[in-house]
Motif scaffolding. Structure first.
Motif, PDB file in Angstrom:
ATOM      1  N   ARG A   1       4.937 112.156 131.353  1.00  3.52           N
ATOM      2  CA  ARG A   1       3.971 112.069 132.175  1.00  3.52           C
ATOM      3  C   ARG A   1       2.326 112.254 132.313  1.00  3.52           C
ATOM      4  O   ARG A   1       1.475 112.010 133.014  1.00  3.52           O
ATOM      5  CB  ARG A   1       4.685 112.141 134.358  1.00  3.52           C
ATOM      6  CG  ARG A   1       3.024 112.007 135.258  1.00  3.52           C
ATOM      7  CD  ARG A   1       2.871 110.179 135.385  1.00  3.52           C
ATOM      8  NE  ARG A   1       1.811 110.589 136.537  1.00  3.52           N
ATOM      9  CZ  ARG A   1       0.597 110.782 136.396  1.00  3.52           C
ATOM     10  NH1 ARG A   1       0.085 110.397 135.719  1.00  3.52           N
ATOM     11  NH2 ARG A   1      -0.101 110.792 136.949  1.00  3.52           N
ATOM     12  N   PHE A   2       1.963 113.399 131.797  1.00  2.00           N
ATOM     13  CA  PHE A   2       1.231 114.128 131.725  1.00  2.00           C
ATOM     14  C   PHE A   2       1.220 114.786 130.593  1.00  2.00           C
ATOM     15  O   PHE A   2      -0.418 115.352 130.067  1.00  2.00           O
ATOM     16  CB  PHE A   2       1.114 115.254 132.554  1.00  2.00           C
ATOM     17  CG  PHE A   2       0.627 114.994 134.454  1.00  2.00           C
ATOM     18  CD1 PHE A   2      -0.578 114.721 135.124  1.00  2.00           C
ATOM     19  CD2 PHE A   2       1.983 115.063 134.828  1.00  2.00           C
ATOM     20  CE1 PHE A   2      -0.054 114.738 136.140  1.00  2.00           C
ATOM     21  CE2 PHE A   2       1.914 115.200 136.459  1.00  2.00           C
ATOM     22  CZ  PHE A   2       0.644 114.316 136.353  1.00  2.00           C
TER      23      PHE A   2
ATOM     24  N   ALA B   1      -3.182 115.724 129.719  1.00  2.00           N
ATOM     25  CA  ALA B   1      -3.355 114.484 131.317  1.00  2.00           C
ATOM     26  C   ALA B   1      -4.416 116.216 131.273  1.00  2.00           C
ATOM     27  O   ALA B   1      -3.882 117.374 131.080  1.00  2.00           O
ATOM     28  CB  ALA B   1      -2.865 114.948 132.079  1.00  2.00           C
ATOM     29  N   VAL B   2      -5.382 116.046 132.170  1.00  2.00           N
ATOM     30  CA  VAL B   2      -6.521 117.182 132.720  1.00  2.00           C
ATOM     31  C   VAL B   2      -6.449 116.394 134.297  1.00  2.00           C
ATOM     32  O   VAL B   2      -6.903 114.935 134.425  1.00  2.00           O
ATOM     33  CB  VAL B   2      -8.180 116.447 132.625  1.00  2.00           C
ATOM     34  CG1 VAL B   2      -8.382 118.094 132.804  1.00  2.00           C
ATOM     35  CG2 VAL B   2      -8.694 117.090 130.663  1.00  2.00           C
ATOM     36  N   ALA B   3      -6.101 117.362 134.675  1.00  2.00           N
ATOM     37  CA  ALA B   3      -5.454 116.546 136.279  1.00  2.00           C
ATOM     38  C   ALA B   3      -4.731 117.987 136.155  1.00  2.00           C
ATOM     39  O   ALA B   3      -4.470 119.176 136.262  1.00  2.00           O
ATOM     40  CB  ALA B   3      -3.825 115.287 135.807  1.00  2.00           C
ATOM     41  N   GLY B   4      -4.714 117.870 137.900  1.00  2.00           N
ATOM     42  CA  GLY B   4      -4.011 119.066 138.348  1.00  2.00           C
ATOM     43  C   GLY B   4      -4.057 119.017 140.218  1.00  2.00           C
ATOM     44  O   GLY B   4      -4.872 117.282 140.849  1.00  2.00           O
ATOM     45  N   GLY B   5      -4.081 119.470 141.563  1.00  2.00           N
ATOM     46  CA  GLY B   5      -4.028 118.800 142.768  1.00  2.00           C
ATOM     47  C   GLY B   5      -5.471 120.147 143.217  1.00  2.00           C
ATOM     48  O   GLY B   5      -6.025 120.499 143.091  1.00  2.00           O
TER      49      GLY B   5
ATOM     50  N   GLU C   1     -11.050 114.950 146.055  1.00  2.00           N
ATOM     51  CA  GLU C   1     -11.700 115.586 144.688  1.00  2.00           C
ATOM     52  C   GLU C   1     -12.338 115.226 143.661  1.00  2.00           C
ATOM     53  O   GLU C   1     -12.138 113.977 143.395  1.00  2.00           O
ATOM     54  CB  GLU C   1     -10.132 117.026 144.044  1.00  2.00           C
ATOM     55  CG  GLU C   1      -9.467 117.511 144.850  1.00  2.00           C
ATOM     56  CD  GLU C   1      -7.713 118.222 144.494  1.00  2.00           C
ATOM     57  OE1 GLU C   1      -7.968 117.992 143.402  1.00  2.00           O
ATOM     58  OE2 GLU C   1      -6.940 118.274 145.093  1.00  2.00           O
TER      59      GLU C   1
ATOM     60  N   THR D   1      -6.363 115.432 147.184  1.00  2.00           N
ATOM     61  CA  THR D   1      -5.358 116.033 146.998  1.00  2.00           C
ATOM     62  C   THR D   1      -4.535 116.684 145.492  1.00  2.00           C
ATOM     63  O   THR D   1      -4.037 117.387 145.066  1.00  2.00           O
ATOM     64  CB  THR D   1      -3.695 116.100 147.840  1.00  2.00           C
ATOM     65  OG1 THR D   1      -3.387 115.212 147.440  1.00  2.00           O
ATOM     66  CG2 THR D   1      -3.679 116.434 149.363  1.00  2.00           C
ATOM     67  N   PHE D   2      -5.546 115.451 144.511  1.00  2.00           N
ATOM     68  CA  PHE D   2      -5.185 115.779 143.446  1.00  2.00           C
ATOM     69  C   PHE D   2      -6.179 115.131 142.508  1.00  2.00           C
ATOM     70  O   PHE D   2      -6.598 114.218 143.134  1.00  2.00           O
ATOM     71  CB  PHE D   2      -3.895 114.695 143.409  1.00  2.00           C
ATOM     72  CG  PHE D   2      -3.541 114.654 142.196  1.00  2.00           C
ATOM     73  CD1 PHE D   2      -2.387 115.401 141.121  1.00  2.00           C
ATOM     74  CD2 PHE D   2      -3.275 113.602 140.680  1.00  2.00           C
ATOM     75  CE1 PHE D   2      -2.039 116.190 140.192  1.00  2.00           C
ATOM     76  CE2 PHE D   2      -2.693 114.128 139.731  1.00  2.00           C
ATOM     77  CZ  PHE D   2      -1.790 114.855 139.040  1.00  2.00           C
ATOM     78  N   TYR D   3      -6.188 115.650 141.045  1.00  2.00           N
ATOM     79  CA  TYR D   3      -7.814 114.540 140.377  1.00  2.00           C
ATOM     80  C   TYR D   3      -6.498 114.393 138.764  1.00  2.00           C
ATOM     81  O   TYR D   3      -5.892 115.389 138.504  1.00  2.00           O
ATOM     82  CB  TYR D   3      -8.705 115.645 139.962  1.00  2.00           C
ATOM     83  CG  TYR D   3      -8.350 116.732 139.188  1.00  2.00           C
ATOM     84  CD1 TYR D   3      -7.660 117.916 139.479  1.00  2.00           C
ATOM     85  CD2 TYR D   3      -8.404 116.589 137.633  1.00  2.00           C
ATOM     86  CE1 TYR D   3      -7.526 118.732 139.004  1.00  2.00           C
ATOM     87  CE2 TYR D   3      -8.374 117.895 136.792  1.00  2.00           C
ATOM     88  CZ  TYR D   3      -8.559 119.216 137.528  1.00  2.00           C
ATOM     89  OH  TYR D   3      -7.577 119.925 136.363  1.00  2.00           O
ATOM     90  N   GLU D   4      -6.957 113.166 138.362  1.00  2.00           N
ATOM     91  CA  GLU D   4      -6.499 112.949 136.410  1.00  2.00           C
ATOM     92  C   GLU D   4      -7.921 112.792 136.255  1.00  2.00           C
ATOM     93  O   GLU D   4      -8.493 111.149 136.504  1.00  2.00           O
ATOM     94  CB  GLU D   4      -5.078 112.678 136.814  1.00  2.00           C
ATOM     95  CG  GLU D   4      -5.123 112.039 135.246  1.00  2.00           C
ATOM     96  CD  GLU D   4      -3.769 111.460 135.335  1.00  2.00           C
ATOM     97  OE1 GLU D   4      -2.992 110.984 136.397  1.00  2.00           O
ATOM     98  OE2 GLU D   4      -2.921 111.441 134.212  1.00  2.00           O
TER      99      GLU D   4
ATOM    100  N   SER E   1     -12.494 119.896 142.968  1.00  2.00           N
ATOM    101  CA  SER E   1     -12.487 120.772 143.756  1.00  2.00           C
ATOM    102  C   SER E   1     -11.636 120.707 144.451  1.00  2.00           C
ATOM    103  O   SER E   1     -10.753 119.555 144.466  1.00  2.00           O
ATOM    104  CB  SER E   1     -13.627 119.884 144.787  1.00  2.00           C
ATOM    105  OG  SER E   1     -13.310 118.947 144.809  1.00  2.00           O
ATOM    106  N   HIS E   2     -11.791 121.304 145.664  1.00  2.00           N
ATOM    107  CA  HIS E   2     -10.654 121.743 146.464  1.00  2.00           C
ATOM    108  C   HIS E   2     -11.156 121.253 147.967  1.00  2.00           C
ATOM    109  O   HIS E   2     -12.344 121.410 148.537  1.00  2.00           O
ATOM    110  CB  HIS E   2      -9.539 122.592 146.875  1.00  2.00           C
ATOM    111  CG  HIS E   2      -8.669 122.525 145.913  1.00  2.00           C
ATOM    112  ND1 HIS E   2      -7.835 123.710 145.821  1.00  2.00           N
ATOM    113  CD2 HIS E   2      -7.892 121.752 144.957  1.00  2.00           C
ATOM    114  CE1 HIS E   2      -7.183 123.979 144.470  1.00  2.00           C
ATOM    115  NE2 HIS E   2      -6.867 122.871 143.738  1.00  2.00           N
TER     116      HIS E   2
ATOM    117  N   SER F   1      -4.405 125.071 142.448  1.00  2.00           N
ATOM    118  CA  SER F   1      -2.748 124.982 143.112  1.00  2.00           C
ATOM    119  C   SER F   1      -1.654 124.913 141.941  1.00  2.00           C
ATOM    120  O   SER F   1      -2.232 125.301 140.629  1.00  2.00           O
ATOM    121  CB  SER F   1      -2.764 123.995 143.683  1.00  2.00           C
ATOM    122  OG  SER F   1      -3.006 122.803 142.770  1.00  2.00           O
TER     123      SER F   1
ATOM    124  N   THR G   1       0.279 123.510 140.558  1.00  2.00           N
ATOM    125  CA  THR G   1       0.396 121.932 139.965  1.00  2.00           C
ATOM    126  C   THR G   1      -1.036 122.283 139.030  1.00  2.00           C
ATOM    127  O   THR G   1      -1.031 121.738 138.061  1.00  2.00           O
ATOM    128  CB  THR G   1      -0.046 120.559 140.811  1.00  2.00           C
ATOM    129  OG1 THR G   1       0.320 120.338 141.710  1.00  2.00           O
ATOM    130  CG2 THR G   1       0.365 119.089 140.263  1.00  2.00           C
TER     131      THR G   1
END
Lengths: 90, 138
Positions: A54-55, A86-90, B23, B51-54, B80-81, B89, B91
């Motif tokens: 996915r990422f 992917a450049v991604a996170g939460g 974010e 709550t998520f970024y991509e 940012s959060h 996090s 993730t």
């Protein structure tokens, strides 16, 4: 059929530091199988049981393969595959 | 340690406030091997989420090609959060794909889009391990 594969920093541990490697195959899946044969371990970072991870983003020339045929995307000589996490996170 | 100019810090903070409560995310590129952030590149959060970024997939390809052409690296990757502290996090840690980058986290939870200080912190994330580092603003 040789294609150029651009490898992101995080996967260069498998390619001996190489940024660009070549692979052979008529589809993305077979090119990835060929990569795994030459650079053991790299395949598992690209694919899991459900297909392309996915990422992990994979591009055939300028196109994200998710908008083509995914792992079944047909590859031609002189094509370039670019792999980018992917450049991604939460 | 992350060394970064006040101007770049302000740009990150402005972007984070503008996109709050979603974010915000982006990159500061710098010449390869210098570890010096120079070129501010705000990215669109394709997830448009609180709550998520991509990064959008085609923007991502364009960004990396551009950096390649200019012999740059992603020196800073920021996001940012908006409801939690400026700490990676689970993730963030799982998906961190640039071991050479400074991962900057800001939190807009206190003031949102209003004026007021924003928590600004920097981390290295390598092989699932988070290390906070000092930030030297000059």
């Amino acid at each position: 059929m040789a294609i150029e594969v651009r490898v992101p920093t995080i996967l260069r541990e498998y390619t001996g530091g190489a940024k660009v490697v070549s692979a052979e195959g008529a589809t993305l899946q077979s090119a990835f199988d060929n990569l795994e044969a030459n650079y053991p371990g790299i395949g598992g970072r690209l694919i899991d049981d459900s297909g392309l991870r996915r990422f992990i983003n994979v591009y055939l020339n300028d196109e994200d393969v998710r908008f083509l045929d995914g792992l079944n995307t047909v590859i031609a000589d002189q094509d370039t595959i670019t792999i980018l996490p992917a450049v991604a996170g939460g | 340690m992350l060394r970064i100019s006040q101007e770049l810090v302000d740009q990150i903070v402005r972007h984070a406030k503008a996109d709050h409560p979603d974010e915000a995310c982006g990159v500061i590129a710098g010449a390869a091997g210098t570890d010096t952030p120079k070129r501010f590149i705000p990215m669109i959060n394709a997830a448009r989420s609180t709550t998520f970024y991509e990064f959008d997939s085609s923007d991502l390809l364009k960004l990396y090609r551009e950096m390649d052409d200019l012999d740059e690296e992603p020196v800073v990757i920021y996001h940012s959060h908006t409801a939690t502290e400026a700490y990676p996090s689970r993730t963030d840690v799982t998906l961190a794909g640039e071991p050479g980058a400074h991962y900057v986290l800001v939190s807009t939870r206190e003031h949102g889009q209003e004026a007021g200080p924003v928590e600004f912190r920097s981390y290295r994330i390598v092989d699932g391990e988070v290390t906070e580092e000092p930030v030297d603003v000059h």
